[in-house]
Design a protein around this motif. Sequence first.
Motif, mmCIF file in Angstrom:
data_model
loop_
_atom_site.group_PDB
_atom_site.id
_atom_site.type_symbol
_atom_site.label_atom_id
_atom_site.label_comp_id
_atom_site.label_asym_id
_atom_site.label_seq_id
_atom_site.Cartn_x
_atom_site.Cartn_y
_atom_site.Cartn_z
ATOM 1 N N SER A 1 0.861 -1.179 0.000
ATOM 2 C CA SER A 1 0.000 0.000 0.000
ATOM 3 C C SER A 1 0.895 1.225 0.000
ATOM 4 C CB SER A 1 -0.914 0.023 1.230
ATOM 5 O OG SER A 1 -0.182 0.371 2.390
ATOM 6 N N TYR A 2 0.311 2.383 -0.273
ATOM 7 C CA TYR A 2 1.091 3.623 -0.291
ATOM 8 C C TYR A 2 1.675 3.933 1.085
ATOM 9 C CZ TYR A 2 2.335 8.411 -1.628
ATOM 10 O OH TYR A 2 3.018 9.583 -1.902
ATOM 11 N N GLN A 3 1.054 3.377 2.110
ATOM 12 C CA GLN A 3 1.555 3.598 3.465
ATOM 13 C C GLN A 3 2.977 3.065 3.629
ATOM 14 O OE1 GLN A 3 -0.190 5.413 5.798
ATOM 15 N NE2 GLN A 3 1.733 5.346 6.951
ATOM 16 N N ASP A 4 3.315 2.035 2.862
ATOM 17 C CA ASP A 4 4.676 1.507 2.933
ATOM 18 C C ASP A 4 5.689 2.584 2.544
ATOM 19 O OD1 ASP A 4 3.952 -1.129 3.698
ATOM 20 O OD2 ASP A 4 3.431 -1.580 1.618
ATOM 21 N N HIS A 5 5.375 3.353 1.518
ATOM 22 C CA HIS A 5 6.258 4.449 1.122
ATOM 23 C C HIS A 5 6.328 5.514 2.214
ATOM 24 C CE1 HIS A 5 8.025 7.862 -0.881
ATOM 25 N NE2 HIS A 5 6.902 8.524 -0.842
ATOM 26 N N LEU A 6 5.167 5.900 2.743
ATOM 27 C CA LEU A 6 5.146 6.920 3.800
ATOM 28 C C LEU A 6 5.949 6.465 5.013
ATOM 29 C CD1 LEU A 6 1.393 8.008 3.636
ATOM 30 C CD2 LEU A 6 3.380 9.100 2.554
ATOM 31 N N ASP A 7 5.830 5.192 5.344
ATOM 32 C CA ASP A 7 6.578 4.671 6.486
ATOM 33 C C ASP A 7 8.080 4.605 6.189
ATOM 34 O OD1 ASP A 7 4.223 4.450 7.870
ATOM 35 O OD2 ASP A 7 4.028 2.283 7.600
ATOM 36 N N SER A 8 8.427 4.384 4.921
ATOM 37 C CA SER A 8 9.844 4.337 4.575
ATOM 38 C C SER A 8 10.503 5.698 4.764
ATOM 39 C CB SER A 8 10.039 3.845 3.130
ATOM 40 O OG SER A 8 9.737 4.855 2.175
ATOM 41 N N ILE A 9 9.745 6.763 4.569
ATOM 42 C CA ILE A 9 10.289 8.110 4.775
ATOM 43 C C ILE A 9 10.711 8.292 6.231
ATOM 44 C CG2 ILE A 9 9.758 10.574 4.722
ATOM 45 C CD1 ILE A 9 7.775 9.960 2.440
ATOM 46 N N LYS A 10 9.877 7.802 7.143
ATOM 47 C CA LYS A 10 10.186 7.916 8.575
ATOM 48 C C LYS A 10 11.290 6.938 8.986
ATOM 49 C CE LYS A 10 5.447 9.248 9.736
ATOM 50 N NZ LYS A 10 4.217 8.864 10.489
ATOM 51 N N GLU A 11 11.272 5.754 8.391
ATOM 52 C CA GLU A 11 12.210 4.703 8.784
ATOM 53 C C GLU A 11 13.639 4.988 8.312
ATOM 54 O OE1 GLU A 11 13.284 1.013 10.552
ATOM 55 O OE2 GLU A 11 11.383 2.128 10.663
ATOM 56 N N ALA B 1 1.013 4.404 -6.965
ATOM 57 C CA ALA B 1 2.376 3.914 -7.230
ATOM 58 C C ALA B 1 2.461 2.417 -6.960
ATOM 59 C CB ALA B 1 3.382 4.674 -6.371
ATOM 60 N N LEU B 2 3.277 1.738 -7.742
ATOM 61 C CA LEU B 2 3.441 0.289 -7.606
ATOM 62 C C LEU B 2 4.688 -0.078 -6.807
ATOM 63 C CD1 LEU B 2 2.585 -0.707 -11.289
ATOM 64 C CD2 LEU B 2 1.101 -0.941 -9.292
ATOM 65 N N PHE B 3 5.714 0.742 -6.893
ATOM 66 C CA PHE B 3 6.985 0.457 -6.231
ATOM 67 C C PHE B 3 7.428 1.641 -5.383
ATOM 68 C CE2 PHE B 3 7.059 -2.366 -9.867
ATOM 69 C CZ PHE B 3 7.710 -3.505 -9.416
ATOM 70 N N GLY B 4 8.085 1.336 -4.283
ATOM 71 C CA GLY B 4 8.856 2.321 -3.561
ATOM 72 C C GLY B 4 10.322 2.083 -3.859
ATOM 73 N N ASP B 5 11.140 3.097 -3.640
ATOM 74 C CA ASP B 5 12.576 2.862 -3.746
ATOM 75 C C ASP B 5 13.326 3.699 -2.720
ATOM 76 O OD1 ASP B 5 12.878 5.441 -4.900
ATOM 77 O OD2 ASP B 5 12.904 4.663 -6.932
ATOM 78 N N LEU B 6 14.538 3.285 -2.442
ATOM 79 C CA LEU B 6 15.400 3.946 -1.467
ATOM 80 C C LEU B 6 16.790 4.071 -2.069
ATOM 81 C CD1 LEU B 6 14.128 1.931 1.594
ATOM 82 C CD2 LEU B 6 13.935 4.426 1.385
ATOM 83 N N GLY B 7 17.285 5.299 -2.136
ATOM 84 C CA GLY B 7 18.587 5.535 -2.731
ATOM 85 C C GLY B 7 19.443 6.453 -1.880
ATOM 86 N N VAL B 8 20.570 6.812 -2.422
ATOM 87 C CA VAL B 8 21.523 7.664 -1.718
ATOM 88 C C VAL B 8 20.925 9.060 -1.543
ATOM 89 C CG1 VAL B 8 23.827 8.678 -1.777
ATOM 90 C CG2 VAL B 8 23.460 6.353 -2.639
ATOM 91 N N LYS B 9 21.006 9.575 -0.338
ATOM 92 C CA LYS B 9 20.436 10.886 -0.047
ATOM 93 C C LYS B 9 21.286 11.991 -0.676
ATOM 94 C CE LYS B 9 18.331 13.393 3.807
ATOM 95 N NZ LYS B 9 18.017 13.343 5.249
#
Length: 284
Positions: free
Chosen positions: A166-176, A192-200
């Motif tokens: 769910s989109y909540q996974d992306h929102l939670d990734s921002i906090k995590e 959105a179908l995917f979340g991603d995490l990259g270099v800040k």
Amino acid sequence: MGKVIFIDVDGTLLDYENKLPASADRAIKEARKNGHRVYICTGRSEAEVYDYIWNIGLDGMIGGNGSYVKDEDTVVMHQLITLEQCKHIVDWCHSRNLEFYLESNNGLFASENFEEKGNPVIKVYCQRKGKENASEQTVRTVFPEMIYGGGLYRDDCNKVSFILNSYQDHLDSIKEFPDLKPGTWGGAGEIALFGDLGVKGIDKAHAIDELLKHLGASLEDTFAFGDAKVDIPMLEYCNVGVAVNSGGDEIKAMADYVTDDVDQDGIYKAFVHFGLIDDVLNLC
């Protein structure tokens, strides 16, 4: 030195079936004959840039949405997710039953159930891109060299993509992950179908700036081509920003010029429009 041209890959240089139009291949070859330099500027890692793309004849690439910069055989910049950050992401995804893949220049490394969970998601992704054979697309057709059963705690990751339950996974990734750069793809906002995490702190514009310094090239001589929100920074940064017509409304609204879709010879026609090449194929 002539112009310096940056082209996104998926949806801009290639269609969403990974097909390269013959006209785009010809456009790049002709542009380089005319003394211009051409780089792909993509979210892909180098392991996803297959031989048929390199065989066009490119001067290098920007990968990982800006974490990796390569000019010919010289690596200009490479910023990686740390091993500790990678472990954190993998453990967090496992704890939430999120399937994912690690994007490295050494390969794409899938989580245990990514293929099973990813097949229906890939079909939706291709449907949204308007592909007639979307129902036939699978993880293996879209990611033909993905590695299954490989090590998931890695120190060579550019970024990590994960399937959103769910989109909540992306929102939670921002906090995590305040130490990383969270994003989404495969749809805007809550679809959105995917979340991603990259270099800040990196994006395609920053990578282009690093490459121009390396080349001693002027920003006035730059062109950027893209189709998605992640491409907006490079279109804003470069002197001329070109969006393909199949791209999102947001990027088309801010672009200096909108060309035809990738499979309607959009790259070729834009190169002709801006005088980068002559219309040797008589398409314009």
